[in-house]
Scaffold this motif. Structure first.
Motif, PDB file in Angstrom:
ATOM      1  N   TRP A  97      -7.043   2.827   6.683  1.00 41.17           N
ATOM      2  CA  TRP A  97      -6.230   1.692   7.049  1.00 41.17           C
ATOM      3  C   TRP A  97      -5.028   2.161   7.850  1.00 41.17           C
ATOM      4  CZ3 TRP A  97      -1.337   2.122   5.209  1.00 41.17           C
ATOM      5  CH2 TRP A  97      -1.138   2.837   4.031  1.00 41.17           C
ATOM      6  N   LYS A  98      -4.479   1.215   8.577  1.00 37.75           N
ATOM      7  CA  LYS A  98      -3.288   1.471   9.380  1.00 37.75           C
ATOM      8  C   LYS A  98      -2.444   0.226   9.316  1.00 37.75           C
ATOM      9  CE  LYS A  98      -1.207   4.108  12.443  1.00 37.75           C
ATOM     10  NZ  LYS A  98      -0.687   5.392  12.014  1.00 37.75           N
ATOM     11  N   VAL A 158       0.865  -1.181   0.000  1.00 32.84           N
ATOM     12  CA  VAL A 158       0.000   0.000   0.000  1.00 32.84           C
ATOM     13  C   VAL A 158       0.899   1.228   0.000  1.00 32.84           C
ATOM     14  CG1 VAL A 158      -2.008  -1.050   1.128  1.00 32.84           C
ATOM     15  CG2 VAL A 158      -0.192  -0.079   2.532  1.00 32.84           C
ATOM     16  N   LYS A 159       0.337   2.336  -0.406  1.00 33.91           N
ATOM     17  CA  LYS A 159       1.079   3.594  -0.372  1.00 33.91           C
ATOM     18  C   LYS A 159       0.451   4.497   0.677  1.00 33.91           C
ATOM     19  CE  LYS A 159       3.113   3.645  -4.854  1.00 33.91           C
ATOM     20  NZ  LYS A 159       3.628   4.448  -5.917  1.00 33.91           N
ATOM     21  N   GLY A 160       1.313   5.011   1.541  1.00 31.74           N
ATOM     22  CA  GLY A 160       0.861   5.889   2.598  1.00 31.74           C
ATOM     23  C   GLY A 160       0.653   7.313   2.114  1.00 31.74           C
ATOM     24  N   LYS A 161       0.298   8.190   3.035  1.00 32.79           N
ATOM     25  CA  LYS A 161       0.026   9.591   2.707  1.00 32.79           C
ATOM     26  C   LYS A 161       1.211  10.266   2.024  1.00 32.79           C
ATOM     27  CE  LYS A 161      -3.335  10.485   6.331  1.00 32.79           C
ATOM     28  NZ  LYS A 161      -3.618  11.233   7.543  1.00 32.79           N
ATOM     29  N   LYS A 162       2.392   9.863   2.399  1.00 34.66           N
ATOM     30  CA  LYS A 162       3.594  10.471   1.827  1.00 34.66           C
ATOM     31  C   LYS A 162       4.108   9.671   0.636  1.00 34.66           C
ATOM     32  CE  LYS A 162       4.785  12.423   6.263  1.00 34.66           C
ATOM     33  NZ  LYS A 162       5.699  12.410   7.388  1.00 34.66           N
ATOM     34  N   GLU A 163       3.217   8.855   0.042  1.00 34.85           N
ATOM     35  CA  GLU A 163       3.548   8.032  -1.119  1.00 34.85           C
ATOM     36  C   GLU A 163       4.647   7.017  -0.841  1.00 34.85           C
ATOM     37  OE1 GLU A 163       1.785   7.942  -4.063  1.00 34.85           O
ATOM     38  OE2 GLU A 163       0.431   9.248  -2.979  1.00 34.85           O
ATOM     39  N   ARG A 164       4.874   6.716   0.431  1.00 35.95           N
ATOM     40  CA  ARG A 164       5.848   5.688   0.804  1.00 35.95           C
ATOM     41  C   ARG A 164       5.197   4.315   0.625  1.00 35.95           C
ATOM     42  NH1 ARG A 164       7.005   5.563   6.664  1.00 35.95           N
ATOM     43  NH2 ARG A 164       6.470   3.387   6.702  1.00 35.95           N
ATOM     44  N   THR A 165       5.860   3.406  -0.063  1.00 34.60           N
ATOM     45  CA  THR A 165       5.335   2.065  -0.285  1.00 34.60           C
ATOM     46  C   THR A 165       5.608   1.211   0.950  1.00 34.60           C
ATOM     47  OG1 THR A 165       5.720   2.264  -2.650  1.00 34.60           O
ATOM     48  CG2 THR A 165       5.467   0.047  -1.782  1.00 34.60           C
ATOM     49  N   ILE A 166       4.549   0.528   1.416  1.00 34.63           N
ATOM     50  CA  ILE A 166       4.636  -0.278   2.632  1.00 34.63           C
ATOM     51  C   ILE A 166       4.143  -1.685   2.319  1.00 34.63           C
ATOM     52  CG2 ILE A 166       3.863  -0.502   5.028  1.00 34.63           C
ATOM     53  CD1 ILE A 166       3.160   2.580   4.789  1.00 34.63           C
ATOM     54  N   GLY A 211       1.449  -1.395  10.711  1.00 36.68           N
ATOM     55  CA  GLY A 211       2.582  -1.150  11.598  1.00 36.68           C
ATOM     56  C   GLY A 211       3.124  -2.438  12.156  1.00 36.68           C
TER      57      GLY A 211
END
Length: 105
Positions: free
Chosen positions: A100-101, A40-48, A103
């Motif tokens: 979504w979250k 998924v991509k987070g708010k800062k476009e970081r791929t997780i 961690g």
């Protein structure tokens, strides 16, 4: 309307499938061909990366209700399981207004 779909599953006796434990990568490839992702991509476009055997997709189709999306996804997943001669349990979730979250602990 857009729907965010999550699939997760556990295979029963994957090692005795015709593909052996490689069946997981075969299923990943099949889901990837249907535009499911393991990231998924987070708010800062970081791929997780997502946890093992978890896949997500965004549907922009004209389903009238999220239960129709879930049923559609179930049918597609069942085809993939049959194609690779595996069985197991699955969980499918679909929502129109999602959050979504992810961690670690």
């Amino acid at each position: 309307m857009s729907y965010f779909v999550t699939i997760t599953f556990d295979l029963s006796y994957a090692s005795i499938s015709p593909h052996g434990n490689n069946v997981y990568s075969k299923i990943t490839d099949a889901l990837d061909n249907l535009d499911y992702s393991k990231v998924v991509k987070g708010k800062k476009e970081r791929t997780i990366g997502l946890p093992s055997n978890t896949y997500v997709a965004k549907f922009d189709d004209d389903f009238e209700h999220q239960s129709e999306v879930v049923e559609f996804v179930k049918v597609e997943l069942k085809k993939i399981f049959r194609l690779h001669s595996v069985s197991g349990k699955y969980f499918i979730s679909a929502g129109a207004n999602w959050a979504w979250k992810i961690g670690t602990f």
